[in-house]
Design a protein around this motif. Structure first.
Motif, PDB file in Angstrom:
ATOM      1  N   HIS A 159      12.818   8.840   1.338  1.00  0.00           N
ATOM      2  CA  HIS A 159      12.196   8.842   0.572  1.00  0.00           C
ATOM      3  C   HIS A 159      11.336   8.069  -0.124  1.00  0.00           C
ATOM      4  O   HIS A 159      11.053   6.795  -0.226  1.00  0.00           O
ATOM      5  N   PRO A 160      10.003   8.089  -0.783  1.00  0.00           N
ATOM      6  CA  PRO A 160       9.478   6.963  -1.331  1.00  0.00           C
ATOM      7  C   PRO A 160      10.372   6.675  -2.911  1.00  0.00           C
ATOM      8  O   PRO A 160      10.977   8.106  -3.155  1.00  0.00           O
ATOM      9  N   VAL A 217      12.645   1.791  -1.527  1.00  0.00           N
ATOM     10  CA  VAL A 217      12.819   3.797  -1.146  1.00  0.00           C
ATOM     11  C   VAL A 217      14.393   3.917  -1.902  1.00  0.00           C
ATOM     12  O   VAL A 217      14.910   3.639  -2.780  1.00  0.00           O
ATOM     13  N   LEU A 224       9.411  10.519   4.232  1.00  0.00           N
ATOM     14  CA  LEU A 224       9.086   8.919   5.057  1.00  0.00           C
ATOM     15  C   LEU A 224       9.614   8.936   6.690  1.00  0.00           C
ATOM     16  O   LEU A 224       8.553   8.181   7.502  1.00  0.00           O
TER      17      LEU A 224
END
Length: 467
Positions: free
Chosen positions: A232-233, A270, A298
């Motif tokens: 994920h960001p 991340v 992502l």
């Protein structure tokens, strides 16, 4: 720390050991001894953590248990400082010493599998990769760690947490017996039936009580797992940590999953969740569906894989020769306040190799009583690992300071316990506190098996302390 190289084998008083005496010792050694004058000395005195720079007077690479006994007896007779090297990482550098003898087990890597009894014999210098390579042939796995180049010995003696921990417990919970060379150079077996006090202490008490030359483990029927990484960001780290916390609180024990604030291979910060499902594949797909759908992520590379491949997934993140400084604390709950603190300090990482790791342990470890083995941290839900890792030694102060500042900020939220395997340095009082009510019993075992503190380069339990 920079210091002058030691060029001779010295006793504890700093006096050199005569060449003739060393040669006499070498005459009865089946393995190989490496001295400062030898061409491969610089290789022999290095471990995975490049931040450790020590100059032993003699590195004794043992071929078997007889060599270990020979080395221990020689070291006792000549009053040498001794460190013990297994097969793996050793972030704190206690495998090496200056001027003394390193008893190096890294050539002792044999693994023997009995598929009928599912009992696995492992020599003290084996890595997790060595172990997995043999057990996987029979569709078996021993609960160990998360990186294949980790040493079986150090991991197990300190407890041992990995991809199977929630289902099958700690590595030390899966030991049937130990073969141990004591500080007097005697060979003992430690099990529930033989020397049970030593068996108790070796399961989480570290390298205080002898050199384990052989482990016997109970293996589990695991060949394929559903594993991988969900990315994920970083700007969503707070949300991801809260979802991870709530999801894992209800997750079956077939699932072990850790969260980590890391940097992607292309240099982007991340947050990732790394998971390992060890139950039926169809059920795992169903259980993991909410975790994989959240975000959306992502990237999602979760897939069925052989267990050894799961064990190797994180290997590239810990290259040989990198500089490392680690700290860790157990926290009883991943509260919103703790999650925010992790994000705040995780975002201050200055090396793309550094990371913050959040490990949830709820399950099998907590069903073992704190006094049933030396590993006392049975009620801890989360371990927070602070991993500073870098390549340029000129940056050392910056990255070490990040880890220490983070650790200090986390301490008010800590349970007061610490995962000793995850520490580059630790005050004596913290060691004592981490063993809790087990500490006095550990002192008694130390007095019995190592009354002179011959094995002292570890998270040391001193025999002279009040029990």
């Amino acid at each position: 720390m920079q210091h002058d190289p030691v060029t001779r084998l010295l006793n504890r008083d700093g006096e050199p050991i005569e060449v003739e005496t060393i040669n006499e010792f070498l005459g009865d050694l089946a393995g190989r001894a490496i001295q400062p004058r030898d061409a491969d000395y610089d290789t022999a005195r290095r471990i995975w953590n490049g931040a450790i720079d020590r100059y032993p007077g003699l590195v004794v690479r043992c071929l078997g248990t007889a060599d270990v006994i020979h080395a221990v007896r020689f070291a006792r007779a000549k009053d040498l400082q001794v460190s013990v090297r297994g097969g793996g990482h050793n972030v704190a550098g206690r495998a090496l010493c200056d001027g003394g003898m390193v008893i190096d087990l890294s050539w002792m890597r044999a693994v023997m599998v009995d598929p009928q009894t599912r009992v696995i014999e492992v020599q003290g210098g084996a890595t997790l990769g060595d172990l997995d390579r043999e057990t996987h042939l029979y569709g078996l796995a021993v609960p160990t760690g998360v990186v294949s180049k980790t040493g079986v010995a150090g991991l197990t003696l300190g407890g041992g947490v990995g991809w199977l921990v929630r289902k099958y417990g700690l590595s030390c919970d899966n030991v049937v017996s130990f073969e141990v060379v004591t500080a007097e150079g005697q060979l003992l077996t430690a099990s529930r039936e033989e020397n049970p006090d030593l068996f108790w202490a070796l399961r989480g008490g570290g390298g205080n009580f002898g050199i384990v030359t052989r482990f016997r483990f109970r293996a589990q029927p695991i060949a394929t797992v559903l594993g991988g990484m969900i990315v994920h960001p970083r700007e969503r780290a707070g949300e991801v940590l809260r979802f991870y916390r709530d999801f894992m609180a209800q997750a079956p024990e077939d699932l072990t999953a850790y969260a980590g604030m890391v940097t992607s291979p292309d240099g982007v910060p991340v947050i990732a969740i790394i998971c390992c499902w060890s139950g039926p594949m169809s059920e795992g797909e169903r259980v993991l569906e909410p975790l994989r759908a959240f975000g959306p992520p992502l990237a999602d590379v979760v897939q069925p894989m052989p267990f050894p491949a799961m064990q190797q997934l994180l290997d590239p993140a810990f290259p040989d020769g990198s500089y490392n400084y680690w700290k860790a604390s157990f926290v009883p709950r991943l509260t919103d306040e703790v999650a925010d603190l992790l994000v705040e300090h995780g975002n201050r990482i200055r090396s793309p190799m550094s990371a913050v790791v959040i490990e949830f342990y709820g399950g099998a470890p907590g069903r073992v009583g704190p006094s049933e083995s030396a590993f006392a941290q049975r009620r801890a839900e989360y371990n927070i690992g602070i991993i500073a890792q870098w390549l340029d030694p000129a940056e050392s102060a910056e990255h070490i300071q990040w880890a220490r500042t983070f650790y200090d900020a986390l301490e008010p939220h800590s349970s007061g316990d610490h995962f000793l395997n995850f520490q580059s340095e630790m005050a004596d009082e913290v060691v004592r506190r981490s063993f809790g009510e087990n500490y006095s019993r550990l002192v008694e075992v130390k007095r019995k098996y190592d009354p002179t503190n011959f094995f002292s380069l570890n998270q040391n339990i001193r025999p002279a302390e009040a029990a």
